[in-house]
Design a protein around this motif. Structure first.
Motif, mmCIF file in Angstrom:
data_model
loop_
_atom_site.group_PDB
_atom_site.id
_atom_site.type_symbol
_atom_site.label_atom_id
_atom_site.label_comp_id
_atom_site.label_asym_id
_atom_site.label_seq_id
_atom_site.Cartn_x
_atom_site.Cartn_y
_atom_site.Cartn_z
ATOM 1 N N MET A 1 14.073 12.715 -25.618
ATOM 2 C CA MET A 1 13.651 13.824 -24.763
ATOM 3 C C MET A 1 14.497 15.051 -25.081
ATOM 4 N N THR A 2 13.848 16.173 -25.318
ATOM 5 C CA THR A 2 14.578 17.394 -25.628
ATOM 6 C C THR A 2 15.168 17.983 -24.355
ATOM 7 N N GLU A 3 16.057 18.974 -24.541
ATOM 8 C CA GLU A 3 16.765 19.557 -23.402
ATOM 9 C C GLU A 3 15.813 20.260 -22.442
ATOM 10 N N ASN A 4 14.755 20.879 -22.960
ATOM 11 C CA ASN A 4 13.820 21.632 -22.122
ATOM 12 C C ASN A 4 12.663 20.792 -21.608
ATOM 13 N N GLU A 5 12.610 19.530 -22.020
ATOM 14 C CA GLU A 5 11.494 18.677 -21.636
ATOM 15 C C GLU A 5 11.669 18.214 -20.189
ATOM 16 N N VAL A 6 10.579 18.264 -19.403
ATOM 17 C CA VAL A 6 10.642 17.865 -17.998
ATOM 18 C C VAL A 6 10.603 16.340 -17.910
ATOM 19 N N PRO A 7 11.591 15.716 -17.243
ATOM 20 C CA PRO A 7 11.576 14.256 -17.128
ATOM 21 C C PRO A 7 10.437 13.779 -16.236
ATOM 22 N N LEU A 8 9.835 12.678 -16.606
ATOM 23 C CA LEU A 8 8.716 12.115 -15.872
ATOM 24 C C LEU A 8 9.154 10.842 -15.167
ATOM 25 N N PHE A 9 8.771 10.710 -13.887
ATOM 26 C CA PHE A 9 9.063 9.506 -13.137
ATOM 27 C C PHE A 9 7.774 8.934 -12.580
ATOM 28 N N LEU A 10 7.607 7.618 -12.698
ATOM 29 C CA LEU A 10 6.555 6.900 -11.995
ATOM 30 C C LEU A 10 7.229 6.237 -10.799
ATOM 31 N N HIS A 11 7.127 6.902 -9.648
ATOM 32 C CA HIS A 11 7.777 6.428 -8.435
ATOM 33 C C HIS A 11 6.933 5.340 -7.785
ATOM 34 N N LEU A 241 -0.231 1.841 -6.435
ATOM 35 C CA LEU A 241 1.146 1.344 -6.519
ATOM 36 C C LEU A 241 2.121 2.370 -7.068
ATOM 37 N N LEU A 242 1.635 3.337 -7.841
ATOM 38 C CA LEU A 242 2.535 4.268 -8.518
ATOM 39 C C LEU A 242 2.232 5.694 -8.111
ATOM 40 N N HIS A 243 3.286 6.454 -7.922
ATOM 41 C CA HIS A 243 3.196 7.846 -7.502
ATOM 42 C C HIS A 243 3.843 8.707 -8.579
ATOM 43 N N VAL A 244 3.083 9.614 -9.154
ATOM 44 C CA VAL A 244 3.603 10.436 -10.254
ATOM 45 C C VAL A 244 4.383 11.611 -9.683
ATOM 46 N N ARG A 245 5.569 11.820 -10.180
ATOM 47 C CA ARG A 245 6.355 12.983 -9.789
ATOM 48 C C ARG A 245 7.182 13.440 -10.988
ATOM 49 N N GLU A 246 6.977 14.685 -11.367
ATOM 50 C CA GLU A 246 7.804 15.301 -12.383
ATOM 51 C C GLU A 246 8.744 16.274 -11.696
ATOM 52 N N GLN A 256 -3.354 12.490 -15.750
ATOM 53 C CA GLN A 256 -2.941 13.829 -16.152
ATOM 54 C C GLN A 256 -1.598 13.833 -16.866
ATOM 55 N N VAL A 257 -0.791 12.816 -16.652
ATOM 56 C CA VAL A 257 0.546 12.792 -17.259
ATOM 57 C C VAL A 257 0.676 11.746 -18.357
ATOM 58 N N ALA A 258 -0.206 10.755 -18.379
ATOM 59 C CA ALA A 258 -0.125 9.733 -19.431
ATOM 60 C C ALA A 258 -0.521 10.361 -20.767
ATOM 61 N N PRO A 259 0.309 10.240 -21.792
ATOM 62 C CA PRO A 259 0.024 10.915 -23.071
ATOM 63 C C PRO A 259 -1.275 10.458 -23.724
ATOM 64 N N PHE A 260 -1.702 9.232 -23.450
ATOM 65 C CA PHE A 260 -2.921 8.727 -24.095
ATOM 66 C C PHE A 260 -4.187 9.165 -23.368
ATOM 67 N N PHE A 261 -4.081 9.759 -22.178
ATOM 68 C CA PHE A 261 -5.253 10.273 -21.467
ATOM 69 C C PHE A 261 -5.159 11.763 -21.157
ATOM 70 N N VAL A 278 -0.218 0.738 -22.686
ATOM 71 C CA VAL A 278 -0.067 1.189 -21.304
ATOM 72 C C VAL A 278 1.129 0.522 -20.651
ATOM 73 N N LEU A 279 1.291 -0.777 -20.908
ATOM 74 C CA LEU A 279 2.408 -1.531 -20.328
ATOM 75 C C LEU A 279 3.748 -0.944 -20.758
ATOM 76 N N ASP A 280 3.898 -0.669 -22.028
ATOM 77 C CA ASP A 280 5.167 -0.117 -22.532
ATOM 78 C C ASP A 280 5.450 1.249 -21.913
ATOM 79 N N TRP A 281 4.428 2.076 -21.778
ATOM 80 C CA TRP A 281 4.642 3.427 -21.236
ATOM 81 C C TRP A 281 5.066 3.373 -19.770
#
Length: 609
Positions: A1-11, A241-246, A256-261, A278-281
C-alpha cells in the motif's frame, strides 16, 4: 500500500450475532453446508418476485422494470414469505414469521451495489409477508444460527459482584444452573468486553468463510466445471455480515470497493469471480473494528487478555489493540464509551443513581445498558438497537428503537420502550411496558414476567418514532411468543432433558396495577418540531378505564379536602401531615435519591451551558 492510498477495512457487523440468533432447534444445521444447500433449493422453489415502484409496493411474478404509466420500478427476485419458510424448514407459521421479522431487524440499512436497501429493511408490519425475505440473505442468516456465544470469563472482583446482587433470592435452588442471580454471584456470567465479543465473532466468520461463500456461489460456465464463482449480485449479500468502511469516507457497498467488481459497466453484468480469489481478498481486509483491526497474537503474552473460546486454540486467539473498555470513574457513572469506531454508547455499572442521556450524549445509534443496579436510567434518544443486560432493581426507559431491543439476565427491572422488535431472555420478576410493532419474543429461563402497554412520553417522542420507523398505531404488547427454554447459542451448560421445553411466557399486567410513568421535565428543551403532549400509543379500554377511575378518585379526594371545614391551624396540620407522609414515601421507595440525582444533573448541565 502506498503512502497516499486509503486503507480499506471490512468491518464485521455485530448486529446479526447480538440480535439475530433464535433459540429454535429447527434452525440448527450442524452438518456444515450440505443441508443448507438443499434448504436453499427448497426456498428457491417457493420463491417469488417482488416489485416496488414510486407509488406503491406490490408482489407479482414478472420482472418488468417499468409499469404501465412508465414509472420506474425495481424487481427483487428470489423472495420467500413466511409460508414458504415454514414449508421449507418444517416450521410453524408463527416461528416462520419470527424468522423473517428477526432477519428484517438485522439487515443493513445501506444500499447494495449503490442502490436502495433491501425492501424488507423499512417494511411496515403489514407488508413484511408480501415483501418476503431474499433467499440468499435468509441462507446466511440460517448459517450463523450455528454461532456459539463467547464463554463468560471469571470476574476479577467476585466480592464486589456479590455485594451488588442481593445475598438471597426466592429462586435460589430452583433451576440453579440457569439462575441469572447465581451465575452473576459465582462470576461465571461476567460479560466479556465488547472487543472480546467482536474478536469471537470475527474468528467465527473467518473459520466459516469458505462455507459462507459456498452457499452464495454458483458453478462456472467455462471448462472448469468444478470451479465455483461469485457474481456481483451474490457477493453483495455478504453485506449482512460485513460493513465496508474506508478511512475518511462514507459507507460504501461491497461491490464498489472490491477490485474485481469495482468500476464495472452498469449496463453490462460484471464477470463472476472465482471463490478462492474472493476468499483471499476478504481475509486480507476483514477486521472487527473499522479503524482498529484486531492484532493476531499468541494468547496471554505480555499480559494481554485473550478470548475465552473453547473452540479457539492458542494460536487462533485475538485481542483488541484498542485496549480495555473499563473507565476510571467512581460508581461507573461516567463509564459511557464514546468510541467513534465501534459506534456504541455504554451505560455501565450505575448503582444507586439516576442517569439521563439525550441525543447529544449518544455516540452512534446503539446503546448497551449493562450491570446497573437500584437505579433509574433515562435514554431519551432515537436508536437502532438497544441491549439491557445484567441489571437488577432498576427502571430503564429507552427512547424509540427502530430495529431491535434485547433484554437478558435481569431481575426486578422495569423496562419501558417503544420499538419495532424486542427479545426477552432469562429474566425474573420484570415488567415490560411496551409499544411494539411485532410480537415480543420470550426465551430462556424466565419467571414472573409481566407485559403492559407503553405508559409514558417525552417532548420529542413522536419525532423519534417517525425517525426510526416505529408505528404508534400498531402495538402487539399483549401477544408475546414463547420460544425454547434453552438457548443453543449459549456456551454455558444446560440441564439435561429440557432442550425442547418451551420458555415461560409473560402474563398481562392487570389494569388496576397499571400506572403512567412520569418523566421529569428538568431536561426539556425548546424544539422547533411539534412536541409530544401525550402517550402516542393508545391505551386499551380496560387500562384507559382504570386510569380514569384513578383520576376520578384523586379529584374526589382533592374536592373533599377543599370542602372540609377546618380552621387555619387544622389546615396547616393537615398539609404538614400530607407532606410528611409523602416525604416518608420518597425515602422508603428510594425516589428521593432520584430527585436529588436529577436535580444535580440539571445543575451540572446549566453550569456547562
Amino acid at each position: 500500500m502506498t503512502e497516499n492510498e486509503v486503507p480499506l477495512f471490512l468491518h464485521l457487523r455485530r448486529e446479526p450475532f447480538e440480535y439475530g440468533l433464535l433459540p429454535l432447534p429447527h434452525l440448527m444445521f450442524t452438518d456444515g453446508t450440505s443441508t443448507l444447500k438443499s434448504v436453499r433449493e427448497k426456498l428457491l422453489q417457493n420463491s417469488f418476485t417482488y416489485t416496488v415502484n414510486n407509488n406503491n409496493h406490490n408482489s407479482n411474478n414478472d420482472d418488468n422494470n417499468n409499469d404501465n404509466n412508465g414509472e420506474v420500478s425495481r424487481s427483487f427476485s428470489r423472495r420467500v414469505n413466511a409460508t414458504g419458510i415454514a414449508e421449507s424448514l418444517q416450521l410453524s407459521e408463527d416461528h416462520a414469521r419470527v424468522v423473517i421479522d428477526t432477519l428484517a431487524a438485522v439487515l443493513p440499512e445501506y444500499g447494495r451495489g449503490g442502490g436502495a436497501a433491501d425492501p424488507l429493511v423499512h417494511a411496515s408490519y403489514v407488508d413484511v409477508d408480501s415483501i418476503g425475505a431474499d433467499v440468499y440473505d435468509l441462507i446466511l442468516f440460517l448459517l450463523i444460527q450455528t454461532y456459539k456465544k463467547l464463554v463468560p470469563r471469571p470476574h476479577k472482583d467476585a466480592a464486589s459482584v456479590a455485594d451488588v446482587w442481593p445475598s438471597t433470592s426466592a429462586f435460589d435452588g430452583i433451576f440453579a444452573t440457569l439462575s441469572p442471580l447465581q451465575l452473576m454471584r459465582s462470576g461465571r456470567r461476567f460479560m466479556p468486553s465488547q472487543a472480546d465479543e467482536e474478536a469471537h465473532q470475527l474468528h467465527y466468520v473467518q473459520k466459516n468463510l469458505p462455507n459462507i461463500l459456498g452457499l452464495l456461489a454458483e458453478p462456472s460456465d467455462n471448462e472448469s466445471a468444478d470451479m465455483q464463482v461469485l457474481s456481483s449480485e451474490s457477493f453483495e449479500h455478504l453485506g449482512l455480515l460485513l460493513h465496508v468502511r474506508e478511512r475518511g469516507t462514507e459507507d460504501r457497498s461491497l461491490s464498489q470497493v472490491a477490485p474485481f467488481f469495482a468500476n464495472s459497466d452498469p449496463d453490462m453484468p460484471a464477470v463472476p469471480v472465482p471463490v478462492p480469489q474472493v476468499l483471499d481478498w476478504i481475509l486480507e481486509h476483514i477486521c472487527a473494528a473499522p479503524d482498529h483491526p484486531l492484532e493476531r497474537v499468541l494468547g496471554g503474552e505480555n499480559g494481554s487478555s485473550t478470548v475465552g473460546d473453547l473452540d479457539i486454540t492458542k494460536n487462533d486467539s485475538y485481542t483488541s489493540s484498542s485496549g480495555s473498555q473499563s473507565g476510571a470513574f467512581p460508581n461507573g457513572y461516567n463509564q459511557q464509551q464514546k468510541d467513534a469506531h465501534l459506534k456504541l454508547t455504554f451505560v455501565e455499572g450505575v448503582t444507586k443513581a439516576s442517569v439521563v442521556k439525550q441525543p447529544v450524549d449518544i455516540e452512534g445509534s446503539s446503546v448497551k445498558v449493562l450491570n446497573c443496579h437500584d437505579s433509574v436510567i433515562y435514554i431519551l434518544a432515537p436508536l437502532n438497537y438497544a441491549t439491557v443486560n445484567g441489571c437488577s432493581d432498576a427502571t430503564i426507559l429507552l427512547g424509540a428503537v427502530g430495529k431491535a431491543v434485547r433484554v437478558e439476565h435481569c431481575e426486578r427491572v422495569n423496562v419501558i420502550v417503544p420499538t419495532m422488535h424486542i427479545c426477552i431472555a432469562n429474566c425474573r420478576e420484570c415488567n415490560f411496558y411496551l409499544g411494539v410493532n411485532k410480537q415480543p419474543i420470550i426465551s430462556g429461563n424466565n419467571h414472573i414476567l409481566q407485559v403492559a402497554p407503553y405508559n409514558t412520553f417525552y417532548p420529542d417522542l413522536e419525532m423519534h418514532l417517525a425517525q426510526v420507523g416505529v408505528d404508534p398505531t400498531v402495538n402487539m404488547w399483549d401477544k408475546p411468543l414463547a420460544l425454547g427454554m434453552v438457548d443453543p447459542h449459549d456456551s454455558l451448560s444446560h440441564p439435561a432433558g429440557v432442550s425442547d421445553v418451551q420458555a415461560e411466557s409473560a402474563a398481562v399486567l392487570h389494569p388496576d396495577q397499571f400506572l403512567n410513568f412520569v418523566i421529569p421535565k428538568w431536561f426539556e428543551v425548546e424544539s422547533k418540531f411539534q412536541q409530544t403532549k401525550d402517550n402516542p400509543f393508545i391505551l386499551p379500554n380496560p387500562y384507559m378505564a382504570a386510569q380514569q377511575q384513578k383520576y376520578t378518585s384523586l379529584e374526589d379526594m382533592r374536592a373533599s379536602l377543599r370542602n372540609t371545614q377546618l380552621d387555619d391551624t387544622k389546615k396547616r396540620e393537615l398539609a404538614s401531615a400530607i407532606h410528611g407522609h409523602f416525604k416518608d414515601w420518597l425515602y422508603a421507595s428510594g425516589n428521593i435519591r432520584q430527585l436529588y440525582c436529577l436535580q444535580s444533573n440539571e445543575l451540572d448541565s446549566r453550569e456547562i451551558d
